[in-house]
Design an enzyme around this catalytic site. Sequence first.
Site, PDB file in Angstrom:
ATOM      1  N   LYS A   5       2.537  82.777  45.514  1.00 28.54           N
ATOM      2  CA  LYS A   5       2.690  82.340  47.161  1.00 28.54           C
ATOM      3  C   LYS A   5       3.480  83.616  47.797  1.00 28.54           C
ATOM      4  O   LYS A   5       3.276  84.026  48.999  1.00 28.54           O
ATOM      5  CB  LYS A   5       3.341  81.093  47.341  1.00 28.54           C
ATOM      6  CG  LYS A   5       3.646  80.597  48.906  1.00 28.54           C
ATOM      7  CD  LYS A   5       4.199  79.399  49.006  1.00 28.54           C
ATOM      8  CE  LYS A   5       3.695  78.267  48.020  1.00 28.54           C
ATOM      9  NZ  LYS A   5       2.776  77.398  48.421  1.00 28.54           N
ATOM     10  N   ARG A  75       9.578  76.232  49.535  1.00 33.85           N
ATOM     11  CA  ARG A  75       8.454  76.075  48.592  1.00 33.85           C
ATOM     12  C   ARG A  75       8.368  76.959  47.401  1.00 33.85           C
ATOM     13  O   ARG A  75       8.915  77.936  47.440  1.00 33.85           O
ATOM     14  CB  ARG A  75       7.299  76.336  49.397  1.00 33.85           C
ATOM     15  CG  ARG A  75       7.261  75.579  50.730  1.00 33.85           C
ATOM     16  CD  ARG A  75       6.144  76.243  51.558  1.00 33.85           C
ATOM     17  NE  ARG A  75       4.973  75.522  51.580  1.00 33.85           N
ATOM     18  CZ  ARG A  75       3.762  75.905  52.133  1.00 33.85           C
ATOM     19  NH1 ARG A  75       3.808  77.029  52.896  1.00 33.85           N
ATOM     20  NH2 ARG A  75       2.685  75.130  51.846  1.00 33.85           N
ATOM     21  N   GLY A  84      -0.244  71.548  43.924  1.00 32.57           N
ATOM     22  CA  GLY A  84       0.372  69.999  44.136  1.00 32.57           C
ATOM     23  C   GLY A  84       1.451  69.792  42.916  1.00 32.57           C
ATOM     24  O   GLY A  84       2.214  68.836  42.818  1.00 32.57           O
ATOM     25  N   MET A  86       4.296  71.125  41.910  1.00 33.06           N
ATOM     26  CA  MET A  86       5.788  71.330  42.089  1.00 33.06           C
ATOM     27  C   MET A  86       6.158  71.031  43.409  1.00 33.06           C
ATOM     28  O   MET A  86       5.337  70.751  44.240  1.00 33.06           O
ATOM     29  CB  MET A  86       6.149  72.839  41.663  1.00 33.06           C
ATOM     30  CG  MET A  86       6.096  72.835  40.183  1.00 33.06           C
ATOM     31  SD  MET A  86       6.537  74.752  39.766  1.00 33.06           S
ATOM     32  CE  MET A  86       5.116  75.757  40.564  1.00 33.06           C
ATOM     33  N   ARG A 331      -4.448  82.249  48.692  1.00 32.45           N
ATOM     34  CA  ARG A 331      -4.766  82.685  47.167  1.00 32.45           C
ATOM     35  C   ARG A 331      -5.916  82.110  46.926  1.00 32.45           C
ATOM     36  O   ARG A 331      -6.848  81.843  47.666  1.00 32.45           O
ATOM     37  CB  ARG A 331      -4.022  81.555  46.464  1.00 32.45           C
ATOM     38  CG  ARG A 331      -4.169  79.937  46.625  1.00 32.45           C
ATOM     39  CD  ARG A 331      -2.936  78.984  46.118  1.00 32.45           C
ATOM     40  NE  ARG A 331      -3.650  77.567  46.585  1.00 32.45           N
ATOM     41  CZ  ARG A 331      -2.733  76.510  46.415  1.00 32.45           C
ATOM     42  NH1 ARG A 331      -1.691  76.818  45.802  1.00 32.45           N
ATOM     43  NH2 ARG A 331      -3.215  75.251  46.744  1.00 32.45           N
ATOM     44  N   HIS A 447      -4.977  66.133  47.153  1.00 38.83           N
ATOM     45  CA  HIS A 447      -4.664  66.513  46.090  1.00 38.83           C
ATOM     46  C   HIS A 447      -5.729  65.863  44.969  1.00 38.83           C
ATOM     47  O   HIS A 447      -6.190  66.918  44.139  1.00 38.83           O
ATOM     48  CB  HIS A 447      -3.455  65.610  45.819  1.00 38.83           C
ATOM     49  CG  HIS A 447      -3.245  65.846  44.355  1.00 38.83           C
ATOM     50  ND1 HIS A 447      -3.467  64.770  43.265  1.00 38.83           N
ATOM     51  CD2 HIS A 447      -2.402  66.663  43.608  1.00 38.83           C
ATOM     52  CE1 HIS A 447      -2.673  65.290  42.175  1.00 38.83           C
ATOM     53  NE2 HIS A 447      -2.093  66.467  42.359  1.00 38.83           N
ATOM     54  N   SER A 760     -19.089  84.719   6.247  1.00 34.81           N
ATOM     55  CA  SER A 760     -19.095  83.622   7.768  1.00 34.81           C
ATOM     56  C   SER A 760     -17.667  83.111   7.455  1.00 34.81           C
ATOM     57  O   SER A 760     -17.522  82.411   6.495  1.00 34.81           O
ATOM     58  CB  SER A 760     -20.310  82.954   7.635  1.00 34.81           C
ATOM     59  OG  SER A 760     -20.083  81.912   8.853  1.00 34.81           O
ATOM     60  N   CYS A 827     -18.030  80.830  12.121  1.00 31.25           N
ATOM     61  CA  CYS A 827     -18.713  79.512  12.433  1.00 31.25           C
ATOM     62  C   CYS A 827     -17.964  78.254  12.732  1.00 31.25           C
ATOM     63  O   CYS A 827     -18.423  77.356  12.760  1.00 31.25           O
ATOM     64  CB  CYS A 827     -19.881  79.509  11.448  1.00 31.25           C
ATOM     65  SG  CYS A 827     -19.144  79.082   9.729  1.00 31.25           S
ATOM     66  N   TYR A 847     -20.950  88.643  14.982  1.00 31.98           N
ATOM     67  CA  TYR A 847     -21.595  87.499  15.920  1.00 31.98           C
ATOM     68  C   TYR A 847     -20.486  86.274  15.601  1.00 31.98           C
ATOM     69  O   TYR A 847     -19.333  86.319  14.781  1.00 31.98           O
ATOM     70  CB  TYR A 847     -22.745  87.134  15.170  1.00 31.98           C
ATOM     71  CG  TYR A 847     -22.784  86.293  13.883  1.00 31.98           C
ATOM     72  CD1 TYR A 847     -22.468  84.947  13.808  1.00 31.98           C
ATOM     73  CD2 TYR A 847     -22.937  86.761  12.800  1.00 31.98           C
ATOM     74  CE1 TYR A 847     -22.330  84.335  12.510  1.00 31.98           C
ATOM     75  CE2 TYR A 847     -22.931  86.250  11.381  1.00 31.98           C
ATOM     76  CZ  TYR A 847     -22.767  84.902  11.524  1.00 31.98           C
ATOM     77  OH  TYR A 847     -22.558  84.520  10.234  1.00 31.98           O
TER      78      TYR A 847
END
Length: 871
Positions: A5, A75, A84, A86, A331, A447, A760, A827, A847
Site C-alpha cells: 500500500k 492503515r 481484509g 489486518m 494494487r 470481503h 524415479s 513421481c 520429468y
Amino acid sequence: MLGGKGANLAEMASIGLPVPPGFTISTAMCTRYYDEGGAFPDSVRAEVAEGLAHIEGITGKLFGDAVNPLLVSVRSGARASMPGMMDTVLNLGLNDETVAGLAQGSGDERFAWDSYRRFIQMYSDVVLELDHGAFEEALEIAKEDKGVHLDTDLSADDWKALVTVYKGLVEDQWGKPFPQDVHEQLWGAVGAVFGSWQSERAKVYRRLNDIPGSWGTAVNVQAMVFGNMGDTSATGVAFTRDPSKGDRAYYGEFLINAQGEDVVAGIRTPQYLTKAAKDEAGAKAPSMEEAMPVVYAELAKVFDLLETHYRDMQDIEFTVQEGKLWMLQTRSGKRTAKAALKIAVDMASEGLITEEEAIGRVDPLALDQLLHPTLDPEAPRDVVAKGLPASPGAASGLIVFDAETAEQRAERGDSVILVRVETSPEDIHGMHAAKGILTARGGMTSHAAVVARGMGRPCVSGAGTLAIEGKAKRMRVGSGSSAREFKEGDVITIDGSTGEVMAGEVATVQPELAGDFGTLMVWADKVRRLKVRANAETPLDCQTARDFGAEGIGLCRTEHMFFEAGRITAVRQMILAETEKGRRAALDKLLPEQRADFAAIFAIMAGLPVTIRLLDPPLHEFLPHEEAEFQEVANATGLSVEALKQRASELHEFNPMLGHRGCRLGVTYPEIYEMQARAIFEAACDVAEQSGAAPIPEVMVPLVATARELELMKAVIDGAAQAVFAEKGRTLDYLVGTMIELPRAALRAGEIAEVGAFFSFGTNDLTQTTLGVSRDDAARFLGAYVEQGIYAKDPFVSLDVEGVGELIEIAAERGRKARPGIKLGICGEHGGDPASIAFCEKTGLDYVSASPYRVPIARLAAAQAALKVKS
C-alpha cells in the site's frame, strides 16, 4: 520496506495522481514492535511527529486543533496483498473538542458527528478490543427508534445521542473514558495495526498463501478525505478489468455519502460503477457513470493510466469528497483462474506484456479451479434464491452457519457451504474449509467476494431474499405459505457464475479446456524443459492425463489393480500359499487380468513412455480379515480356514511399511515380479501389433536399497522379456530402473545406476524415510511445526529441499557420473507442486509426474521454472 500500500501510494503520487498526503512507518518497525514488547522507540516517535508536520503543512490543518482539526487514517500494508486480514482505523483525531471544529469547518454538523461515531465504533473494536456487537446493537436500536433502515437517514442529533451511548459502552467495557488525547489515539492505532499482523485470521491467510511471517506489515498514516459529506461525496472499490471473467470492462461499486468500510464490509448494498453493469444486473439505483459523470470520466482516465503504468489489472480504492476525486490505493487485483488466463492472454495480445510475462502472471495452482466439473446446464435446478455472482464456479454441500463448524465438518470429509449474513476476516478458516460461500449481504467487492475469488471458491453474495438466523442455524427464503426453510446439514448448491442458489445437489459436467487456456498452455510448452507425465493406472485416468497434455505415465501403481473384487481372492491365495507351486497357481489366474490392464493403458499412451511400478505395498494390506473372506480363499485353495488364519498370523508384521514389501517381495518370491513382467511385455507386444505405435515400457523396481537387489530383479524382468519376445516373434525397447525412496539408495546411487537405466524419485516415501515421519500420522503435529517455523511448509505437500532435496541432488549427481544420460524424474505427490517443480528444474531432472488433474498445473509451473532459471 513500504509494503504494497505504501509503495503504491508513493508511486501514484509520483505520477501526478491525487493522493491524500501521508507517510509510512516501515515493515522493519513491525518486527521491532514485537521484539520490544509493544513499545515505540523515541526515534520512531520523532519521525512520526515529522510526518504529521508534513501532512499539516500540505493540508493547512493541525492535528488535535479544536478549530481546524487534521484527521488521519491509520492503515496496514504488507508486502503481499492480504485483503481484509489486518486492521484499519479511520477518522482518527476526533474528540469532544475537534468534532465541533470539524462541524464548523465543513458546515455540516451531521457529517461531523457521523464521523465521530464511526471513529469511536472502529477504535473501540480495533484498538480497545471491545465487543463490536454491542455497538452494532446500539446503532440498530437508534434506527428502530427513529423508524428508519439506513444510517444515512439519521440526523446530527441522532448521531450526537449515539456518541453518548457509545462512550458509555466504552466506559462500561473498558473501565475508562474513551481517549480524548489525539496522540494517545494515534499510537494506540499504530500499535493495533502492527498487532493485527499476528492476529489469528492473518496467520491463517499467510499460511494459506505462503506469506512469510517474518515480513511484517507497514503502517500508513494519511490525511482523511471524506466520502460521507453528502450527495456530492462517495467512496468506491473498482477493478480495471472484470476480476471474475477477465473481460476488458471497468468493474466496481460505489456508495454515495459513505466511507470505504461501508463498501467492503457489505453493510449497505452498493451501486454499480458503470451504466452497462447496472443495466445488465437490472438494478434501479443509478450508476456512478450516471450519478457523477464528471468524476467518473476522471476516474476512467486514472484506470487506464494505472493499468498501463503497472502493466497489470489493478484493484483500486477511491473517495470523492464534494466532487473531488482522491486515490486511496492501487494494487494488482485478485482474480479467478479464468480471469487470470484471459487477462494474461489479452494483455499479451494487446502488446502490454510479452508471452513469457503472461506465463508468469497465472498461478499454476489456481488452474485447479478450471480443471474440475461445473453445473450441467441440462440438469434440473430447484432455484430458491438469487444473489450476485461474486466468484465463479459451482459447489454443492451441507449448509453450515459458522466458520468453526465448516472447518470441523470439512475435516470429517463433508462438503460444506458456509452461509452467513456477511463474512468477516475472522471467518477466513471456515471460508477455506468450505466448498462455497453464500451471504445475504454484500456486493461484488465485499470481503466474501474478494477472498473467495482469491481462494478459488464459488461465492454468491448479496442474496437479499434470504433470512439467515445463524444462532438458530436455519435459513428461510420467501414468506407466508410459500416460505421455505433450510436447516444446518441440508444440502444446497450455489452457482457463483450466475448467482443462483438451489436446493439439493445439481449434476455436473466436465470442463472444456480451450480458448485462453489452450493458448497459454501452447506458450508454456514452448519454453519449458521438463517433461510432464501422470500418475495413473486406470484407463479413465490415463485418458484424462493424455487429454491434459501428459507426455507419458510416470507412475502406474500395479497394486491398485489387485484390489478389484474379482481378483482379490486370487491375490490372497498367492500371499497365503506356502509353496512356489501354490503361488504360481494363483499368479496364473492373475496374469490375463494384469495383461488386460496394461494393454488398456498402452493403447491410450501408445508411443509414449509408461513407467510401471511392480508390486509394492505390505502384504498385510491384501490379507483377509472377515470370516467370509477367509472362507472365499479356503474355497479357492482347498485349504481349511484355520490353516489360512495360521498362515496370516505368520505373515503379521509390527512395522509393515518398513517390512516385507517392494523389491523384498521380489527377492523372496521372484515369481510375482516374473508374472507382472510377462504381463507387461505381452501387452506391449499386442498393442504394438494392433496399433503400430509401440509403447515404451519402463519397468520400475520399488524400495531398492542396494545395487544387488536391483541386479536380481533385473535378471527376472529381462528373462521374462526375452521369453515373451521369443514367443511373439518381435522385440520392443524397454528400460529397467528403480524408485529411489530410501536414503541409502540416494547415497549409493552410483552403484545402483550401473544396473538401472532410470531413477524415479518416490518423494512420498523418501520424505517419510528421511524425516522419520509417517505421512499417515503427520497431520496431528505438522501444522504446529509449520506454524512455529520448523518446516516452511508441510514437507509432504512441498518438497523439503534442504533435506530430501539434497539427497535427490546427491543421487542425481552420482547416478549421472556412473551412467551419463540416465533418465531422472520424480513421481511423488510433489510432482504437482510448483515449488517442488522449480527444484526439479534447478536440479536438471528430466520429468515430473503428477496426478492427472494436476498435469496442466505442472506444465505451467515447469514453464515458469524454466523462465526463472533463464533469467
